[in-house]
Write a protein that holds these residues in place. Structure first.
Motif, PDB file in Angstrom:
ATOM      1  N   ASP A 299      -1.781   8.150 -16.269  1.00  0.00           N
ATOM      2  CA  ASP A 299      -1.989   6.780 -15.782  1.00  0.00           C
ATOM      3  C   ASP A 299      -2.853   6.051 -16.796  1.00  0.00           C
ATOM      4  OD1 ASP A 299      -1.433   5.505 -12.745  1.00  0.00           O
ATOM      5  OD2 ASP A 299      -2.899   4.407 -13.978  1.00  0.00           O
ATOM      6  N   ILE A 300      -2.701   4.733 -16.795  1.00  0.00           N
ATOM      7  CA  ILE A 300      -3.448   3.915 -17.757  1.00  0.00           C
ATOM      8  C   ILE A 300      -4.865   3.625 -17.254  1.00  0.00           C
ATOM      9  CG2 ILE A 300      -2.719   1.657 -16.845  1.00  0.00           C
ATOM     10  CD1 ILE A 300      -2.235   0.804 -19.781  1.00  0.00           C
ATOM     11  N   ARG A 301      -5.102   3.798 -15.927  1.00  0.00           N
ATOM     12  CA  ARG A 301      -6.404   3.431 -15.368  1.00  0.00           C
ATOM     13  C   ARG A 301      -7.276   4.668 -15.123  1.00  0.00           C
ATOM     14  NH1 ARG A 301      -5.640   0.361 -10.016  1.00  0.00           N
ATOM     15  NH2 ARG A 301      -3.855   1.760  -9.804  1.00  0.00           N
TER      16      ARG A 301
ATOM     17  N   PHE B 256       1.643   6.343 -22.476  1.00  0.00           N
ATOM     18  CA  PHE B 256       2.387   7.333 -21.681  1.00  0.00           C
ATOM     19  C   PHE B 256       2.118   8.764 -22.158  1.00  0.00           C
ATOM     20  CE2 PHE B 256       4.823   3.340 -21.398  1.00  0.00           C
ATOM     21  CZ  PHE B 256       4.605   3.103 -20.046  1.00  0.00           C
TER      22      PHE B 256
ATOM     23  N   GLY C 247       2.489   7.020 -14.614  1.00  0.00           N
ATOM     24  CA  GLY C 247       1.978   6.076 -13.616  1.00  0.00           C
ATOM     25  C   GLY C 247       1.718   6.828 -12.318  1.00  0.00           C
TER      26      GLY C 247
ATOM     27  N   MET D 208      -2.758   2.399  -4.934  1.00  0.00           N
ATOM     28  CA  MET D 208      -1.321   2.636  -5.185  1.00  0.00           C
ATOM     29  C   MET D 208      -0.484   1.431  -4.764  1.00  0.00           C
ATOM     30  SD  MET D 208       0.708   3.430  -2.348  1.00  0.00           S
ATOM     31  CE  MET D 208       0.879   4.336  -0.850  1.00  0.00           C
TER      32      MET D 208
ATOM     33  N   GLN E  11       8.558  10.541  -1.184  1.00  0.00           N
ATOM     34  CA  GLN E  11       8.597  10.997  -2.580  1.00  0.00           C
ATOM     35  C   GLN E  11       8.781  12.515  -2.691  1.00  0.00           C
ATOM     36  OE1 GLN E  11       6.159   8.855  -5.508  1.00  0.00           O
ATOM     37  NE2 GLN E  11       5.203   7.770  -3.822  1.00  0.00           N
TER      38      GLN E  11
ATOM     39  N   THR F 144      -0.150  10.097  -5.009  1.00  0.00           N
ATOM     40  CA  THR F 144       0.605   9.957  -3.762  1.00  0.00           C
ATOM     41  C   THR F 144       1.669  11.054  -3.703  1.00  0.00           C
ATOM     42  OG1 THR F 144       0.386   7.582  -4.181  1.00  0.00           O
ATOM     43  CG2 THR F 144       1.772   8.242  -2.315  1.00  0.00           C
TER      44      THR F 144
ATOM     45  N   GLY G   9      -0.912   7.229 -10.553  1.00  0.00           N
ATOM     46  CA  GLY G   9      -1.802   6.623  -9.567  1.00  0.00           C
ATOM     47  C   GLY G   9      -2.719   7.672  -8.947  1.00  0.00           C
TER      48      GLY G   9
ATOM     49  N   PHE H 210       7.262   6.325  -9.918  1.00  0.00           N
ATOM     50  CA  PHE H 210       7.538   5.612  -8.670  1.00  0.00           C
ATOM     51  C   PHE H 210       6.657   4.369  -8.579  1.00  0.00           C
ATOM     52  CE2 PHE H 210       7.833   4.918  -4.066  1.00  0.00           C
ATOM     53  CZ  PHE H 210       9.193   5.090  -3.887  1.00  0.00           C
ATOM     54  N   SER H 211       7.304   3.233  -8.332  1.00  0.00           N
ATOM     55  CA  SER H 211       6.618   1.933  -8.238  1.00  0.00           C
ATOM     56  C   SER H 211       5.857   1.611  -9.526  1.00  0.00           C
ATOM     57  CB  SER H 211       5.634   1.894  -7.054  1.00  0.00           C
ATOM     58  OG  SER H 211       6.220   2.357  -5.878  1.00  0.00           O
TER      59      SER H 211
ATOM     60  N   PHE I  16      -1.719  -6.036 -13.626  1.00  0.00           N
ATOM     61  CA  PHE I  16      -0.372  -5.777 -14.127  1.00  0.00           C
ATOM     62  C   PHE I  16       0.606  -6.891 -13.733  1.00  0.00           C
ATOM     63  CE2 PHE I  16      -2.375  -1.678 -13.079  1.00  0.00           C
ATOM     64  CZ  PHE I  16      -2.449  -1.144 -14.363  1.00  0.00           C
TER      65      PHE I  16
HETATM   66  C1  LIG Z   1       2.016   0.672  -7.754  1.00  0.00           C
HETATM   67  S1  LIG Z   1       1.106   1.967  -8.507  1.00  0.00           S
HETATM   68  C2  LIG Z   1       2.081   3.413  -8.078  1.00  0.00           C
HETATM   69  C3  LIG Z   1       1.304   4.697  -8.234  1.00  0.00           C
HETATM   70  C4  LIG Z   1       2.073   5.970  -7.828  1.00  0.00           C
HETATM   71  N1  LIG Z   1       3.216   6.192  -8.673  1.00  0.00           N
HETATM   72  C5  LIG Z   1       2.493   5.890  -6.380  1.00  0.00           C
HETATM   73  O1  LIG Z   1       3.681   5.957  -6.071  1.00  0.00           O
HETATM   74  O2  LIG Z   1       1.608   5.786  -5.536  1.00  0.00           O
HETATM   75  C6  LIG Z   1       1.507   1.770 -10.248  1.00  0.00           C
HETATM   76  C7  LIG Z   1       0.705   2.684 -11.153  1.00  0.00           C
HETATM   77  O3  LIG Z   1       1.186   2.554 -12.496  1.00  0.00           O
HETATM   78  C8  LIG Z   1       0.068   2.569 -13.355  1.00  0.00           C
HETATM   79  N2  LIG Z   1       0.463   1.933 -14.624  1.00  0.00           N
HETATM   80  C9  LIG Z   1       0.752   0.635 -14.865  1.00  0.00           C
HETATM   81  N3  LIG Z   1       1.046   0.431 -16.153  1.00  0.00           N
HETATM   82  C10 LIG Z   1       0.966   1.655 -16.751  1.00  0.00           C
HETATM   83  C11 LIG Z   1       1.166   2.110 -18.093  1.00  0.00           C
HETATM   84  N4  LIG Z   1       1.508   1.281 -19.084  1.00  0.00           N
HETATM   85  N5  LIG Z   1       0.980   3.427 -18.338  1.00  0.00           N
HETATM   86  C12 LIG Z   1       0.646   4.282 -17.349  1.00  0.00           C
HETATM   87  N6  LIG Z   1       0.425   3.899 -16.059  1.00  0.00           N
HETATM   88  C13 LIG Z   1       0.592   2.606 -15.775  1.00  0.00           C
HETATM   89  C14 LIG Z   1      -1.006   1.827 -12.593  1.00  0.00           C
HETATM   90  O4  LIG Z   1      -2.293   2.083 -13.084  1.00  0.00           O
HETATM   91  C15 LIG Z   1      -0.775   2.337 -11.177  1.00  0.00           C
HETATM   92  O5  LIG Z   1      -1.568   3.472 -10.903  1.00  0.00           O
END
Ligand SMILES: C[S@@+](CC[C@H](N)C(=O)[O-])C[C@H]1O[C@@H](n2cnc3c(N)ncnc32)[C@H](O)[C@@H]1O
Length: 239
Positions: free
Chosen positions: A97-99, A128, A74, A42, A55, A79, A76, A145-146, A189
């Protein structure tokens, strides 16, 4: 030739290993490793608890109710997702999430928290969820978030397009952004610095209004990192 151990010897060895594991408190080390794995996925090592607390408190203070329909873009390693789905009625939480790797961790967290009966839906998607969710599926709250600062301009446009069509009447999208740290990279990213006016213009293209709530620090974030200066924005459909 290898002689197979008798069942009794195998059991004795297993008990001995268990004894050493318990005596040396290896479980603590396993737990710590798993926490670091979550934090690294995260993006904030050492800040799992402060990010999670902020959060869920923020969402509950800003309109989340047990019957809210909730989409986290997103999500993650959940969290926010775990305390959110714990609070929500079953079938209300959808995380995207994309991953795939981070969603595998997320599913493990659902099991550890005993939340399978909440029927969370976790979607791995690079659009999305537009390729998976039905066209008319809308949500009271969309939350990221983030995340927005990890989207390039083209993907940010897709984000607002999706938010615009997925917000239920009167629904709100909450997201924090980075307007102070210089652009960089995080994992695969980008990490993008953008002013609020840039977000306002990008959201307006999809019929969304932007409101600045304040920095996450001013909204109660207690963590020490510079992300405390991230403004938190609300996007809502123009009426
Ligand atoms: C910094 S992490 C934050 C995760 C979570 N929101 C948190 O607060 O812990 C950013 C997340 O966004 C996801 N992400 C990035 N680009 C994305 C996209 N185009 N579509 C969906 N998820 C994405 C990443 O895989 C990652 O899990």
């Amino acid at each position: 030739m290898k002689i197979p151990l008798s069942r009794t010897s195998a059991r004795l060895i297993h008990s001995l290993k268990g004894f050493v594991f318990d005596k040396a408190n290896f479980q603590k080390m396993v737990d710590l490793r798993q926490k670091h794995e979550l934090e690294d996925s995260m993006g904030f090592r050492g800040q799992w608890d402060s990010h999670r607390k902020f959060q869920i408190d923020f969402l509950r203070n800003n309109g989340l109710t047990p019957s809210s329909t909730f989409l986290e873009l997103g999500c993650g390693p959940l969290t926010a997702g775990i305390p959110v789905m714990d609070y929500l009625e079953p079938n209300k939480y959808v995380g995207v999430d994309i991953r795939a790797s981070v969603l595998n961790l997320a599913w493990r967290e659902v099991g550890k928290a005993g939340l399978s009966s909440k029927n969370p839906r976790l979607i791995c998607s690079s659009s999305f969820g537009s390729d998976i969710l039905s066209r008319d599926h809308t949500f009271d709250i969309i939350y990221s978030f983030s995340v927005l600062y990890h989207l390039n301009d083209e993907v940010l446009d897709d984000f607002f397009s999706e938010v615009s069509r997925r917000l239920a009447a009167g629904g709100k999208c909450f997201a924090n952004v980075n307007d102070h740290l210089e652009s960089d990279k995080w994992l695969e990213f980008p990490f993008v610095k953008r002013g609020i006016e840039t977000y306002r213009a990008a959201a307006a293209k999809h019929g969304l209004n932007t409101t600045k709530l304040g920095t996450i620090h001013s909204l109660g974030f207690g963590g020490p990192g510079t992300e405390k200066l991230n403004p938190l924005l609300i996007f809502s459909r123009r009426t």
